[in-house]
Design a protein around this motif. Sequence first.
Motif, PDB file in Angstrom:
ATOM      1  N   MET A  84     -44.394 -57.425  51.460  1.00 25.60           N
ATOM      2  CA  MET A  84     -43.636 -56.904  52.574  1.00 25.60           C
ATOM      3  C   MET A  84     -43.365 -55.426  52.330  1.00 25.60           C
ATOM      4  O   MET A  84     -42.970 -55.040  51.247  1.00 25.60           O
ATOM      5  N   ALA A  85     -43.546 -54.644  53.318  1.00 24.83           N
ATOM      6  CA  ALA A  85     -43.451 -53.206  53.149  1.00 24.83           C
ATOM      7  C   ALA A  85     -42.020 -52.715  52.978  1.00 24.83           C
ATOM      8  O   ALA A  85     -41.773 -51.794  52.231  1.00 24.83           O
ATOM      9  N   ARG A  86     -41.076 -53.302  53.666  1.00 22.08           N
ATOM     10  CA  ARG A  86     -39.705 -52.790  53.634  1.00 22.08           C
ATOM     11  C   ARG A  86     -38.790 -53.681  52.809  1.00 22.08           C
ATOM     12  O   ARG A  86     -38.620 -54.851  53.107  1.00 22.08           O
ATOM     13  N   GLY A  87     -38.193 -53.165  51.776  1.00 20.65           N
ATOM     14  CA  GLY A  87     -37.082 -53.816  51.104  1.00 20.65           C
ATOM     15  C   GLY A  87     -37.382 -54.855  50.044  1.00 20.65           C
ATOM     16  O   GLY A  87     -36.714 -54.882  49.040  1.00 20.65           O
ATOM     17  N   ALA A  88     -38.330 -55.724  50.230  1.00 20.82           N
ATOM     18  CA  ALA A  88     -38.470 -56.855  49.325  1.00 20.82           C
ATOM     19  C   ALA A  88     -39.471 -56.621  48.202  1.00 20.82           C
ATOM     20  O   ALA A  88     -39.700 -57.515  47.405  1.00 20.82           O
ATOM     21  N   ALA A  89     -40.031 -55.442  48.092  1.00 24.39           N
ATOM     22  CA  ALA A  89     -41.100 -55.214  47.118  1.00 24.39           C
ATOM     23  C   ALA A  89     -40.676 -55.526  45.689  1.00 24.39           C
ATOM     24  O   ALA A  89     -41.446 -56.079  44.922  1.00 24.39           O
ATOM     25  N   GLY A  90     -39.450 -55.199  45.300  1.00 26.35           N
ATOM     26  CA  GLY A  90     -38.992 -55.450  43.944  1.00 26.35           C
ATOM     27  C   GLY A  90     -38.397 -56.824  43.734  1.00 26.35           C
ATOM     28  O   GLY A  90     -38.008 -57.159  42.625  1.00 26.35           O
ATOM     29  N   GLY A 107     -44.205 -70.098  60.926  1.00 24.30           N
ATOM     30  CA  GLY A 107     -43.492 -68.973  61.539  1.00 24.30           C
ATOM     31  C   GLY A 107     -43.876 -67.641  60.919  1.00 24.30           C
ATOM     32  O   GLY A 107     -44.056 -66.642  61.619  1.00 24.30           O
ATOM     33  N   ALA A 108     -44.005 -67.625  59.597  1.00 23.64           N
ATOM     34  CA  ALA A 108     -44.392 -66.389  58.919  1.00 23.64           C
ATOM     35  C   ALA A 108     -45.821 -65.991  59.292  1.00 23.64           C
ATOM     36  O   ALA A 108     -46.089 -64.821  59.576  1.00 23.64           O
ATOM     37  N   PHE A 109     -46.721 -66.959  59.319  1.00 19.93           N
ATOM     38  CA  PHE A 109     -48.111 -66.672  59.692  1.00 19.93           C
ATOM     39  C   PHE A 109     -48.182 -66.082  61.098  1.00 19.93           C
ATOM     40  O   PHE A 109     -48.889 -65.092  61.334  1.00 19.93           O
ATOM     41  N   ILE A 110     -47.453 -66.675  62.027  1.00 28.06           N
ATOM     42  CA  ILE A 110     -47.468 -66.185  63.406  1.00 28.06           C
ATOM     43  C   ILE A 110     -46.896 -64.780  63.484  1.00 28.06           C
ATOM     44  O   ILE A 110     -47.456 -63.907  64.167  1.00 28.06           O
ATOM     45  N   GLY A 111     -45.815 -64.512  62.767  1.00 30.59           N
ATOM     46  CA  GLY A 111     -45.233 -63.168  62.756  1.00 30.59           C
ATOM     47  C   GLY A 111     -46.199 -62.140  62.191  1.00 30.59           C
ATOM     48  O   GLY A 111     -46.356 -61.044  62.735  1.00 30.59           O
ATOM     49  N   ILE A 112     -46.856 -62.498  61.112  1.00 31.47           N
ATOM     50  CA  ILE A 112     -47.826 -61.585  60.490  1.00 31.47           C
ATOM     51  C   ILE A 112     -49.007 -61.339  61.429  1.00 31.47           C
ATOM     52  O   ILE A 112     -49.426 -60.198  61.630  1.00 31.47           O
ATOM     53  N   ALA A 113     -49.527 -62.407  62.021  1.00 28.75           N
ATOM     54  CA  ALA A 113     -50.670 -62.264  62.927  1.00 28.75           C
ATOM     55  C   ALA A 113     -50.314 -61.399  64.130  1.00 28.75           C
ATOM     56  O   ALA A 113     -51.106 -60.538  64.537  1.00 28.75           O
ATOM     57  N   CYS A 114     -49.122 -61.612  64.684  1.00 25.88           N
ATOM     58  CA  CYS A 114     -48.701 -60.800  65.838  1.00 25.88           C
ATOM     59  C   CYS A 114     -48.574 -59.330  65.442  1.00 25.88           C
ATOM     60  O   CYS A 114     -49.026 -58.442  66.176  1.00 25.88           O
ATOM     61  N   TYR A 115     -47.978 -59.064  64.278  1.00 24.49           N
ATOM     62  CA  TYR A 115     -47.862 -57.672  63.839  1.00 24.49           C
ATOM     63  C   TYR A 115     -49.242 -57.062  63.598  1.00 24.49           C
ATOM     64  O   TYR A 115     -49.510 -55.930  64.025  1.00 24.49           O
ATOM     65  N   GLN A 116     -50.111 -57.792  62.914  1.00 23.87           N
ATOM     66  CA  GLN A 116     -51.431 -57.265  62.589  1.00 23.87           C
ATOM     67  C   GLN A 116     -52.254 -56.972  63.848  1.00 23.87           C
ATOM     68  O   GLN A 116     -53.025 -56.019  63.880  1.00 23.87           O
ATOM     69  N   MET A 169     -41.239 -60.895  59.461  1.00 25.47           N
ATOM     70  CA  MET A 169     -42.604 -60.459  59.158  1.00 25.47           C
ATOM     71  C   MET A 169     -43.028 -59.261  60.010  1.00 25.47           C
ATOM     72  O   MET A 169     -43.667 -58.337  59.510  1.00 25.47           O
ATOM     73  N   VAL A 170     -42.671 -59.275  61.288  1.00 25.91           N
ATOM     74  CA  VAL A 170     -42.990 -58.120  62.134  1.00 25.91           C
ATOM     75  C   VAL A 170     -42.204 -56.907  61.649  1.00 25.91           C
ATOM     76  O   VAL A 170     -42.770 -55.823  61.462  1.00 25.91           O
ATOM     77  N   TYR A 171     -40.915 -57.075  61.425  1.00 23.59           N
ATOM     78  CA  TYR A 171     -40.080 -55.957  60.973  1.00 23.59           C
ATOM     79  C   TYR A 171     -40.555 -55.398  59.636  1.00 23.59           C
ATOM     80  O   TYR A 171     -40.552 -54.183  59.416  1.00 23.59           O
ATOM     81  N   GLY A 172     -40.987 -56.284  58.750  1.00 24.66           N
ATOM     82  CA  GLY A 172     -41.427 -55.856  57.429  1.00 24.66           C
ATOM     83  C   GLY A 172     -42.848 -55.332  57.378  1.00 24.66           C
ATOM     84  O   GLY A 172     -43.336 -54.977  56.309  1.00 24.66           O
ATOM     85  N   HIS A 173     -43.519 -55.292  58.552  1.00 21.45           N
ATOM     86  CA  HIS A 173     -44.915 -54.841  58.601  1.00 21.45           C
ATOM     87  C   HIS A 173     -45.744 -55.601  57.560  1.00 21.45           C
ATOM     88  O   HIS A 173     -46.525 -55.014  56.820  1.00 21.45           O
TER      89      HIS A 173
END
Length: 146
Positions: free
Chosen positions: A1-7, A43-52, A89-93
């Motif tokens: 996830m790009a924002r916040g959760a990397a660590g 839900g995560a898969f759908i969010g990722i697919a929609c963002y992508q 997932m969308v928010y986190g790109h």
Amino acid sequence: MARGAAGFPFLLASLGGSAVFLFGLTRAAAAQPRALFGGHLGGAFIGIACYQCFGDALWVYALAQVLALGFMLLTGTVHPPAGANPLIMVYGHSGFAALWQPVLLGLLGMSLLAAVWSRLFPGLVHYPVAWLDPSPPTTLWGGWRE
């Protein structure tokens, strides 16, 4: 996830709500593995697919949310905290690697902890109660009249 959760590899805000189901509502159909894993991963898969496919415009958030709810209802995998995953997932790109970490690893860790915890103390309902029970029990359970 790009924002916040990397660590923080297991950090997924929706898992906090899942903990309430696993440890406090152990018998609920929404707490069982079918709903827990299906709802979160779907839900995560759908969010990722929609963002992508479409980026992060406001309408993409709405589309991802509607598709995820439809998916959960059609597959009997409604897990209310997982309803946040498409938005996260969308928010986190997020890319598809987020399905592995933090989603799947977080789910495996928490469900294993719930199973062990529920067996440590006498009198607790053992988790999971029913591996494959659909959530909700019928597709008419929500708001539709029979």
